[in-house]
Design an enzyme around this catalytic site. Structure first.
Site, mmCIF file in Angstrom:
data_model
loop_
_atom_site.group_PDB
_atom_site.id
_atom_site.type_symbol
_atom_site.label_atom_id
_atom_site.label_comp_id
_atom_site.label_asym_id
_atom_site.label_seq_id
_atom_site.Cartn_x
_atom_site.Cartn_y
_atom_site.Cartn_z
ATOM 1 N N SER A 19 -9.024 -56.848 -14.107
ATOM 2 C CA SER A 19 -10.295 -57.432 -14.550
ATOM 3 C C SER A 19 -11.125 -57.869 -13.361
ATOM 4 C CB SER A 19 -10.047 -58.609 -15.498
ATOM 5 O OG SER A 19 -9.321 -59.616 -14.844
ATOM 6 N N ASP A 20 -12.405 -58.093 -13.646
ATOM 7 C CA ASP A 20 -13.313 -58.581 -12.613
ATOM 8 C C ASP A 20 -14.414 -59.398 -13.279
ATOM 9 O OD1 ASP A 20 -13.976 -58.218 -9.590
ATOM 10 O OD2 ASP A 20 -15.895 -58.069 -10.619
#
Length: 195
Positions: free
Chosen positions: A76-77
């Site tokens: 994720s980011d």
């Protein structure tokens, strides 16, 4: 429960973030942590969720060719998007101050993308939350930076810390998304994948 439906899968979280790991535990998921350093560079033409989608997929690509048939890799980011600009993790106190000064008294967007990778391919989803800060004094900004040193956080703040308790006037969307993981979307996507 979801964990029962995922019993044939091995969930891999590719994140060193204590907050994301805690979310996985609170969702009742069995998982292992596997880290692969990735240089987080993206094309300058990208905007908003295009940036977080790209980086989440880039982090997953570092594991290409290493996944077993029963493994689901999750990367994720998170991006803080304000005035057509991405506010990344600040390099130092000066940069953190500048970021928080621009967010003061205004709305911004927190966008988190999650990439689910298997040997069959990648699937990326994202969520956007709008956040409104009250006007911040220079003293408040400096106090927060000195006490919490938010250099590991996009936009130079953590919603679960002092600034989140004192400065946020309104939130439109998911609270956990602002913490770095939209857990409702994670849960739904894994449920869909479990079949």
């Amino acid at each position: 429960m979801l964990q029962d439906r995922l019993r044939d899968y091995r969930i891999i979280l590719a994140s060193g973030s204590p907050r994301r790991q805690q979310f996985f535990k609170e969702l009742g998921l069995d998982f292992e942590i596997r880290l692969q350093p990735t240089e987080e560079v993206y094309p300058p033409s990208l905007k908003g969720n295009q940036i977080s989608d790209y980086l989440a997929e880039l982090k997953a690509s570092a594991f290409d060719g290493t996944l077993a048939p029963n493994e689901i890799l999750i990367t994720s980011d998170t991006v803080v998007w304000h005035n057509d600009t991405s506010l990344a993790k600040p390099a130092d106190s000066q940069e953190a101050f500048k970021m928080l000064k621009t967010l003061s008294g205004d709305w911004h967007e927190v966008i988190t993308s999650i990439c689910f990778a298997t040997i069959d391919g990648k699937r990326t989803v994202h969520d956007t939350t709008r956040v409104k800060f009250k006007p911040l004094t220079n003293d408040e900004i400096q106090y927060y930076i000195d006490q919490y040193q938010p250099y590991d956080k996009a936009g130079a703040y953590g919603i679960q810390e002092w600034l989140g308790h004192t400065a946020i006037e309104q939130i439109q969307g998911s609270y956990t998304n602002v913490m770095g993981l939209p857990t409702h979307i994670l849960y739904k996507t894994l449920t869909d994948m479990a079949g």
